[in-house]
Design a protein around this motif. Sequence first.
Motif, short mmCIF file in Angstrom:
data_model
loop_
_atom_site.label_atom_id
_atom_site.label_comp_id
_atom_site.label_asym_id
_atom_site.label_seq_id
_atom_site.Cartn_x
_atom_site.Cartn_y
_atom_site.Cartn_z
N GLN A 76 -0.20 -5.61 8.72
CA GLN A 76 -0.21 -5.58 7.26
C GLN A 76 -1.55 -5.11 6.72
O GLN A 76 -1.62 -4.39 5.71
N GLU A 77 -2.64 -5.52 7.38
CA GLU A 77 -3.96 -5.11 6.91
C GLU A 77 -4.17 -3.62 7.13
O GLU A 77 -4.80 -2.94 6.31
N VAL A 78 -3.65 -3.09 8.23
CA VAL A 78 -3.76 -1.66 8.49
C VAL A 78 -3.11 -0.86 7.36
O VAL A 78 -3.68 0.11 6.83
N LEU A 79 -1.91 -1.26 6.96
CA LEU A 79 -1.20 -0.55 5.89
C LEU A 79 -1.94 -0.65 4.56
O LEU A 79 -2.16 0.36 3.88
N THR A 80 -2.31 -1.86 4.18
CA THR A 80 -2.91 -2.04 2.86
C THR A 80 -4.34 -1.53 2.78
O THR A 80 -4.87 -1.36 1.68
N GLY B 21 0.78 -1.22 0.00
CA GLY B 21 0.00 0.00 0.00
C GLY B 21 0.81 1.28 0.00
O GLY B 21 0.25 2.37 0.03
N LEU B 22 2.15 1.16 -0.06
CA LEU B 22 3.00 2.35 0.07
C LEU B 22 3.74 2.71 -1.21
O LEU B 22 4.49 3.68 -1.24
N VAL C 291 -5.89 8.91 -0.01
CA VAL C 291 -4.75 9.33 0.80
C VAL C 291 -3.50 9.20 -0.08
O VAL C 291 -3.08 8.09 -0.40
N ALA C 292 -2.91 10.33 -0.46
CA ALA C 292 -1.75 10.30 -1.34
C ALA C 292 -0.52 9.78 -0.61
O ALA C 292 -0.33 10.05 0.58
N ARG C 293 0.30 9.04 -1.33
CA ARG C 293 1.57 8.57 -0.80
C ARG C 293 2.68 9.47 -1.34
O ARG C 293 2.76 9.69 -2.56
N VAL C 294 3.49 10.00 -0.44
CA VAL C 294 4.61 10.85 -0.85
C VAL C 294 5.87 10.30 -0.21
O VAL C 294 5.82 9.63 0.81
N PHE D 69 8.60 -3.43 5.92
CA PHE D 69 7.73 -2.28 6.11
C PHE D 69 7.53 -1.94 7.58
O PHE D 69 6.59 -1.25 7.96
N GLY D 70 8.43 -2.45 8.42
CA GLY D 70 8.45 -2.07 9.82
C GLY D 70 7.63 -2.93 10.75
O GLY D 70 7.50 -2.60 11.93
#
Length: 386
Positions: free
Chosen positions: A370-374, A58-59, A380-383, A241-242
Amino acid sequence: MPAVLSEIDPAALPMATATGSSPSIVAVSTAAIQANTSRMREVCAAPVMAVVKAGGFGLGAVRAARAALAGGATELGVATCAEGIELRRAGIDAPILAWMLHDDAPVRAAVAAGVRLSPTSVPQLGRIVAAAGALGVAAEVEIEVETGMNRSGTPRADWARLFEAAATASASGLLQVVGVWTHLSGTSPAQFTAPLAHLDDAVALAGAAGLRVRRHAAASLPAAVDPRTHLDLVRLGASLFGVEPTPERPLGLAPVARWQTRVSQTRDVCAGESVGYGQTTITSATRLALIPVGYADGISRRSSGGGRAMTVTVGGRRCPLIGAVSMDQSVVDVGDAPVTAGDRVILLGDPARGEPSLAEWSSAVGTIPQEVLTAIGPRVARVVGA
């Protein structure tokens, strides 16, 4: 813990979005992905395939792939042919394995792009060989075998037939069989013993068919807790991814994402007022701050109420979500804090700075990090934040 996410200055980041529809962004620390890859290589002492499926958790798949390769990964893993082709079109030339095939998968385009595929049946293998023949190339494959997941691997009863078909295609020059691999369904070393033995059986059967292959089995958790699973390669996704594979014994992985938005408006309410749909929450006298993110953006409806309310950071202070989360909006109880419209809100960030963590979110809503991230939505834009 590498201080990579904490080096992102929230005040310096733009609040623009890809669509202009929401003042919300996720700042992604590529330095953190790189540091986590390096750390996991150190822990596993094995070659790393960086798994960047689902848009890089998702990032952003391309930025995540480049960061992981910079951190020492030598290969990339994705779920679908299209995900592998996307990486190739971005100019990434590292080996890529795509392991989900279906009837409409763009197999020929994947073979043309040099994406390694993972057939789990003779018909799937036939499609790959046909594409290779039409293109005049040798397609690379790695065969997934079933060892206890009961999901996508080749059933044991079909191993011999698939290996023999692969050996025939390999002899014709249309196929290169690189590996035989599996997914481990367990969470402890005791649960890995039988699947690893089954994988050895599969590799022996492949050898009997004339194939010389590598083996791999471990995702982040098995790789972190059981050296037996390292084999010829480890496939790491969540840890890059942490996500700590064993939170009770953290490896010092760095948080990768900071999700932030702004307060849309505030209002002071009296005791006895209700908040949100269903009037499930009755307030004391307090100040409420409205934020323009809801369940369509990844804020689970389980994040507030019921004694499990998630807190976010407003003006450096933790404040709980209150009332039922709406599709596009949520409400934060800021108490007597002097919060006004436009103030920055951190929904997910660096726990070392007192910000909500992935672990907190997943615990609050009863899921995995993992579900929270994806689940963070496309508004919500990724920068790139670092």
